[in-house]
Design an enzyme around this catalytic site. Structure first.
Site, PDB file in Angstrom:
ATOM      1  N   ALA A 157       0.710  -1.357  -0.094  1.00  0.00           N
ATOM      2  CA  ALA A 157      -0.185  -0.143   0.183  1.00  0.00           C
ATOM      3  C   ALA A 157       0.652   1.282  -0.440  1.00  0.00           C
ATOM      4  O   ALA A 157       0.542   1.883  -0.951  1.00  0.00           O
ATOM      5  CB  ALA A 157      -1.079  -0.562   1.497  1.00  0.00           C
ATOM      6  N   CYS A 158       1.874   1.125   0.933  1.00  0.00           N
ATOM      7  CA  CYS A 158       2.914   2.537   0.557  1.00  0.00           C
ATOM      8  C   CYS A 158       4.301   2.902   0.181  1.00  0.00           C
ATOM      9  O   CYS A 158       4.536   1.594   0.395  1.00  0.00           O
ATOM     10  CB  CYS A 158       3.174   2.468   2.626  1.00  0.00           C
ATOM     11  N   GLY A 162      -0.520   3.681  -2.408  1.00  0.00           N
ATOM     12  CA  GLY A 162       0.048   5.607  -2.487  1.00  0.00           C
ATOM     13  C   GLY A 162       0.957   5.659  -2.419  1.00  0.00           C
ATOM     14  O   GLY A 162       2.014   5.269  -1.738  1.00  0.00           O
ATOM     15  N   ASN A 190       4.435   7.600   3.770  1.00  0.00           N
ATOM     16  CA  ASN A 190       2.750   7.037   3.100  1.00  0.00           C
ATOM     17  C   ASN A 190       2.208   8.605   2.963  1.00  0.00           C
ATOM     18  O   ASN A 190       2.073   9.128   3.963  1.00  0.00           O
ATOM     19  CB  ASN A 190       2.974   5.913   3.016  1.00  0.00           C
ATOM     20  N   PRO A 191       1.420   8.360   2.348  1.00  0.00           N
ATOM     21  CA  PRO A 191       0.221   9.630   2.225  1.00  0.00           C
ATOM     22  C   PRO A 191      -0.791   9.981   3.651  1.00  0.00           C
ATOM     23  O   PRO A 191      -1.380  11.536   3.685  1.00  0.00           O
ATOM     24  CB  PRO A 191      -1.504   8.370   1.397  1.00  0.00           C
ATOM     25  N   CYS A 192      -1.367   9.250   4.342  1.00  0.00           N
ATOM     26  CA  CYS A 192      -1.211   9.267   5.653  1.00  0.00           C
ATOM     27  C   CYS A 192      -0.309   8.936   7.061  1.00  0.00           C
ATOM     28  O   CYS A 192      -0.935   9.308   7.945  1.00  0.00           O
ATOM     29  CB  CYS A 192      -2.678   8.168   6.050  1.00  0.00           C
ATOM     30  N   GLU A 210       1.760   7.655   8.895  1.00  0.00           N
ATOM     31  CA  GLU A 210       1.842   6.402   9.189  1.00  0.00           C
ATOM     32  C   GLU A 210       3.133   5.717   9.200  1.00  0.00           C
ATOM     33  O   GLU A 210       3.752   4.485   9.876  1.00  0.00           O
ATOM     34  CB  GLU A 210       1.054   5.635   9.783  1.00  0.00           C
ATOM     35  N   GLY A 222     -10.044   2.440   7.562  1.00  0.00           N
ATOM     36  CA  GLY A 222     -10.969   2.756   6.730  1.00  0.00           C
ATOM     37  C   GLY A 222     -11.897   1.628   6.397  1.00  0.00           C
ATOM     38  O   GLY A 222     -13.427   1.157   7.397  1.00  0.00           O
ATOM     39  N   THR A 223     -11.636   1.031   5.494  1.00  0.00           N
ATOM     40  CA  THR A 223     -12.609  -0.765   4.941  1.00  0.00           C
ATOM     41  C   THR A 223     -12.470  -1.294   5.187  1.00  0.00           C
ATOM     42  O   THR A 223     -12.941  -2.262   5.723  1.00  0.00           O
ATOM     43  CB  THR A 223     -11.888   0.608   3.161  1.00  0.00           C
TER      44      THR A 223
END
Length: 750
Positions: free
Chosen positions: A100-101, A129, A282-284, A286, A435-436
């Site tokens: 993801a990152c 992302g 990464n985008p968020c 963390e 979230g999902t």
């Protein structure tokens, strides 16, 4: 590697209604027509068997692939653990990109900049992302030696990255997300801080300012600090640190952007400093990473790690240990199974083998234990639980190193030099957004408090379904305080903290995000950060009336508490529109005395749209109200009234246009009804046991009867500042750095 055939005796997973929607819309593999070509059961088996198949590469493993496939399947379908979205989407498929990152370098040259754009496009296409630091780029107006021209600066190129992202969706399912970071000592830092003043600017980027400890000390001492051109190393000017910090606070108060990261703290925890400094996340936020690194993530559902006893229950550490060890093996196998989009990324990933095992369901566990989120007991337990997870994840990583060997760069890492290993993975823990994933698992998100105890969800044909947190409902029933009316009030947004008829212990334990003082949000983040290798995705939620002084205090305490960054979100702030005059002076659109003008983005009208026309008798004549719908929700209205003169006709048309504008801007039907209902007129008329007082009251009556299904909405002013999901129309909430729809899984970062 393709998934193995599914065994005949494999149990069916239990899927909650929200999970069914999310998995079907966003995770199941589709054919060319966009129709699912696998079931949810087949999805989980596809992932489990593909990841377990990597075990065959290691002869010393204690597992055979058939047993491990079943263990991984049970782990996921029991919702004890779920991997990040690209793994669920792509494992066992031709795409095969499971991380993801990613972080990409942005070099100070045209070639380097556009290589990064191209590489980001490839990553977004594969489902990942990207994070970037623009700190290497020379400032605007600096001379370009090779051409004698003048540089345009980081912001101009950031906009190019944003535009490129707009054209690509991650894995064909969602628009790509990015993080843009700039050091606080870059000469263009003020332009960067103000980059998202205008609503819609850089909509595919989260922005963060990289703060150094030297800068923070200058803030504390109210001193000037140097701005340094990265291409020459020369000082180009100075700024007052406290003034810059104040502007950061003000921008966070206005819109939540930019966030902040503490660069020195991040690099103190860099396990492989010989490979360079970390400059982005990464985008968020963390997952700090080196350039060309990637990390795959997964989360354990702590809400299930509960063991009842005579004292109200405890954490089931025995089961948690089993889940940590199996999940760590799963994530290490993902590294081998993944097909990365760039050779440089493959090389760095296999050199360091970073994984990020995190958690979700934390608020659920606290509910089950009867511990208030905003208490020292909860923060202490969070620290204890995360220490246990990190210790066991490292223990599992040591076991994997015995079977498979340590990560390639182990000898030069901080672990190798301190003789602490060997470890299979340079990092093992990250608290990532869920979230999902939490919708699929039916639990609370990450380490966030629950956003609502009860809510109403849209289902097919405009029906609405009441959903409540099961632990809250059980506690009410046990206390003899449960009622459908109570749950409806809570679903409308009422806080149980004001319901004095409820038992005090229930009100104290079942707090939600907006019940909790901001500092307790931060204390919880710091508690989990203490024993997390990477960082913690967490939002400090603030009420709309929060002050800039409160945000200053949060930022400063985040620095003192040892957090690696912090994100604040003041309720409704994203709907404020900030304008800039030509001379750069800021002005806000004002409404009344508070200067806050809620604003939504107006959706385009489809070429073809269907609806209905309803006749309503009014004291001014028959009103014909045409309501056109998109996805079973009102999108625009046309109000015409016959034989009433031009003045009345004009008013009806004007009301229709304004209601249409509100609907297309994302304003909820309830808010429109609340605004229009009860407006009086000169000629009221009774129809069907209802007095229609005016044209706006008639529109409210039609909307209330058709869309609210008997739900009673009082007249009066309500909040119009809620963003709604573009896919299903539910209200979006902001947590873990993104807007997320709890109904269908839509998420939006940037």
């Amino acid at each position: 590697m393709a998934a193995k055939p599914m065994p005949e005796n494999l149990p069916e997973p239990i899927i909650n209604p929200n999970a069914d929607v999310v998995l079907t819309r966003r995770y199941l593999n589709k054919d060319e027509a966009g129709n699912p070509n696998e079931t949810i059961k087949e999805l989980f088996w596809r992932v489990a068997s593909t990841i377990a198949a990597e075990e065959a590469k290691y002869e010393t493993s204690e597992y055979d692939t058939e047993t491990l496939s079943r263990d991984f399947y049970d782990l996921m379908t029991g919702y004890w653990f779920l991997p990040n979205s690209p793994t669920l989407m792509n494992a066992g498929t031709r795409l095969g990109q499971l991380a993801a990152c990613f972080v990409l370098p942005v070099e100070d040259s045209i070639e380097g900049i556009f290589d990064a754009v191209k590489h980001a496009a490839m990553i977004h296409k594969s489902g990942g992302g990207t994070g970037f630091s623009f700190s290497r780029l020379r400032p605007a107006d600096a001379v370009v030696g090779s051409t004698g021209g003048v540089a345009s600066g980081p912001l101009s190129f950031l906009r190019i990255f944003n535009c490129a992202t707009e054209q690509i969706k991650q894995g064909g399912t969602r628009r790509g997300a990015n993080m843009g970071i700039l050091r606080v000592d870059h000469p263009d830092i003020m332009e960067f801080i103000k980059a998202k003043e205008r609503d819609g600017e850089l909509n595919n980027f989260n922005l963060s300012v990289a703060l150094t400890e030297k800068f923070m000390q200058a803030v504390e001492n109210n001193e000037e600090y140097n701005l340094v051109a990265p291409n020459t190393g020369t000082v180009t000017g100075t700024l007052n640190a406290r003034e810059v910090f104040s502007i950061l606070v003000r921008k966070a108060w206005e819109s939540g952007d930019p966030g902040i990261v503490f660069l020195d703290r991040i690099n103190r925890d860099n396990p492989t400093p010989e490979q360079g400094e970390m400059e982005s996340t990464n985008p968020c936020g963390e997952q700090p990473l080196l350039p060309y690194e990637a990390c795959n993530l997964g989360s354990i559902n702590l809400g299930l790690c509960y063991k009842p006893d005579d004292n109200g229950g405890t954490v089931d550490y025995d089961r948690l240990k089993e889940v940590v060890h199996l999940s760590t093996r799963f994530l290490d196998n993902v590294i081998d199974a993944s097909q990365y989009p760039l050779e440089q990324i493959t090389e760095h990933v296999h050199k360091n083998r970073k994984i990020g095992l995190g958690v979700m369901g934390w608020a659920d566990l606290l509910y089950r234990l009867g511990i208030p989120y905003d208490s020292q007991k909860a923060a202490d337990l969070g620290e204890t639980v995360m220490k246990f997870i990190r210790d066991e994840a490292r223990s599992a990583s040591k076991q994997l190193a015995k079977e498979r060997g340590p990560f390639t760069a182990y000898e030069d890492s901080v672990f190798g030099k301190a003789n602490l290993g060997p470890y299979r993975n340079a990092t093992t823990t990250t608290i990532a957004p869920t979230g999902t994933l939490s919708i699929i698992a039916g639990c609370s998100s990450g380490v966030e408090p629950l956003f609502a105890l009860s809510f109403v969800r849209n289902v097919m044909d405009g029906d609405r379904l009441m959903e409540s947190n099961p632990y809250f409902a059980d506690a009410l029933k046990e206390a003899g305080a449960y009622s459908e009316k109570l749950m409806e009030e809570v679903a409308k947004g009422a806080s149980i903290q004001t319901m004095e008829h409820l038992p005090e212990d229930i009100r104290r334990v079942f707090v939600t995000a907006m019940d909790i003082a901001p500092m307790w949000h931060l204390k919880m983040q710091a508690a989990f950060q203490k024993y997390t290798d990477n960082a913690v995705s967490k939002t400090v939620n603030l009420p709309n009336e929060a002050t800039q002084e409160e945000i200053w205090d949060i930022y400063w305490k985040a620095y003192e508490y040892g957090c690696k960054g912090v994100t604040v979100y003041r309720d409704g702030c994203k709907q404020l529109q900030v304008l800039c005059t030509g001379d750069g002076e800021e002005k806000k659109e004002s409404e009344g005395q508070n200067g806050n003008a809620p604003r939504g983005i107006v959706k385009d009208r489809p070429d073809v749209i269907y609806g209905f026309t309803q006749k309503v008798e009014t004291g001014l004549g028959d009103l014909y109200l045409t309501v056109n719908e998109v996805n079973n929700r009102p999108f625009e209205v046309f109000a015409t009234i016959g034989k009433s003169g031009r003045s009345i006709t004009a008013k009806a048309e004007a009301i229709g246009r304004l209601v249409s504008l509100a609907l297309r801007s994302g304003v909820d039907v309830r808010d429109i009804v609340a605004q229009l209902k009860g407006i009086g007129g000169d000629n009221p008329k009774f129809i069907k046991k209802k007095m229609v007082q005016s044209i706006p009251d008639a529109i409210a009556w039609v909307f209330e009867n058709r869309y609210l299904k008997g739900e009673t909405v009082g007249s009066g002013v309500t909040s119009l500042s809620r963003e709604v999901c573009p896919d299903c129309g539910e209200v979006l909430i902001f947590e873990e750095g993104c807007h997320i729809c709890k109904s269908c899984g839509f998420s939006k970062c940037g």
